[in-house]
Scaffold this active site. Structure first.
Site: not given
Ligand code: AR6
Length: 171
Positions: A39, A127
């Site tokens: 995000d 997260v």
């Molecule tokens: N490109 C692709 N994947 C990514 C990237 C990127 N640039 N960065 C991280 N990931 P998360 P959630 C992966 O925590 O669990 C946020 O604060 C990461 O390694 O981003 O759905 C929102 O605002 C993991 O595999 O999302 C919400 O509050 C995946 O993306 C909360 O986190 C999802 O990790 C959402 O949590």
């Protein structure tokens, strides 16, 4: 107009903000104003107008999705589809159904927007704590089962472990 066909589903490793697709999916929270993880990366790349546009559409319930323009992201990306995944509480609180709904709603919105290519991050596996292997099962099964006019679906893994999970399920 031809009916929905079978999309090509591919796995790639990398940063979703670099994907050359028409729509990227954001793993957001219900306020749609940005956050950490993917995000945060998408909001940095799209610029401050993304938070304004998201806030105007909030709240977004878990399992639902809402689209905004992609603002400062480079073409061909034209849309960001924000979805809110489930927070993992052990799996007994409807988490699989909510995650399934995320993938389905994003694909429905992508179809409604007329996009031919869409990239998904591993929704909820950061997260929000959803076990990555179980989330990969839901992603691949749901994307295969949902009728769509999107032609290319890219599952973007940020790490090798998640990339391998996708490859195992796609081959
Ligand atoms: N490109 C692709 N994947 C990514 C990237 C990127 N640039 N960065 C991280 N990931 P998360 P959630 C992966 O925590 O669990 C946020 O604060 C990461 O390694 O981003 O759905 C929102 O605002 C993991 O595999 O999302 C919400 O509050 C995946 O993306 C909360 O986190 C999802 O990790 C959402 O949590």
């Amino acid at each position: 107009m031809p009916g929905p066909g079978k999309p090509r589903i591919e796995a790639v490793r990398g940063d979703i903000t670099r994907e050359q697709v028409e729509a990227i999916v954001n793993a957001a929270n219900s306020a749609l104003r940005g956050g950490g993880g993917v995000d945060g990366a998408i909001h940095r790349a799209a610029g401050p107008r993304l938070a304004e546009a998201g806030a105007a559409l909030a709240p977004c319930q878990p399992g639902d999705a809402k689209a905004t323009p992609a603002f400062d992201l480079d073409p061909p990306v034209r849309h960001v589809i924000h979805t809110v995944g489930p927070v993992w509480h052990g799996g007994g609180q409807g988490e699989p159904g909510i995650l399934e709904s995320c993938y389905r709603r994003c694909l429905e919105i992508g179809t409604a927007l007329g996009v031919k290519s869409i990239a998904f991050p591993a929704i909820s596996t950061g997260v929000y704590g959803y076990p990555p292997a179980l989330a990969a099962d839901v992603a691949v099964q749901t994307l295969r089962a949902t009728p769509t006019r999107v032609e290319v679906i890219r599952l973007v893994a940020f790490d090798d472990f998640t990339y391998q999970l996708y490859l195992d399920r796609l081959t």
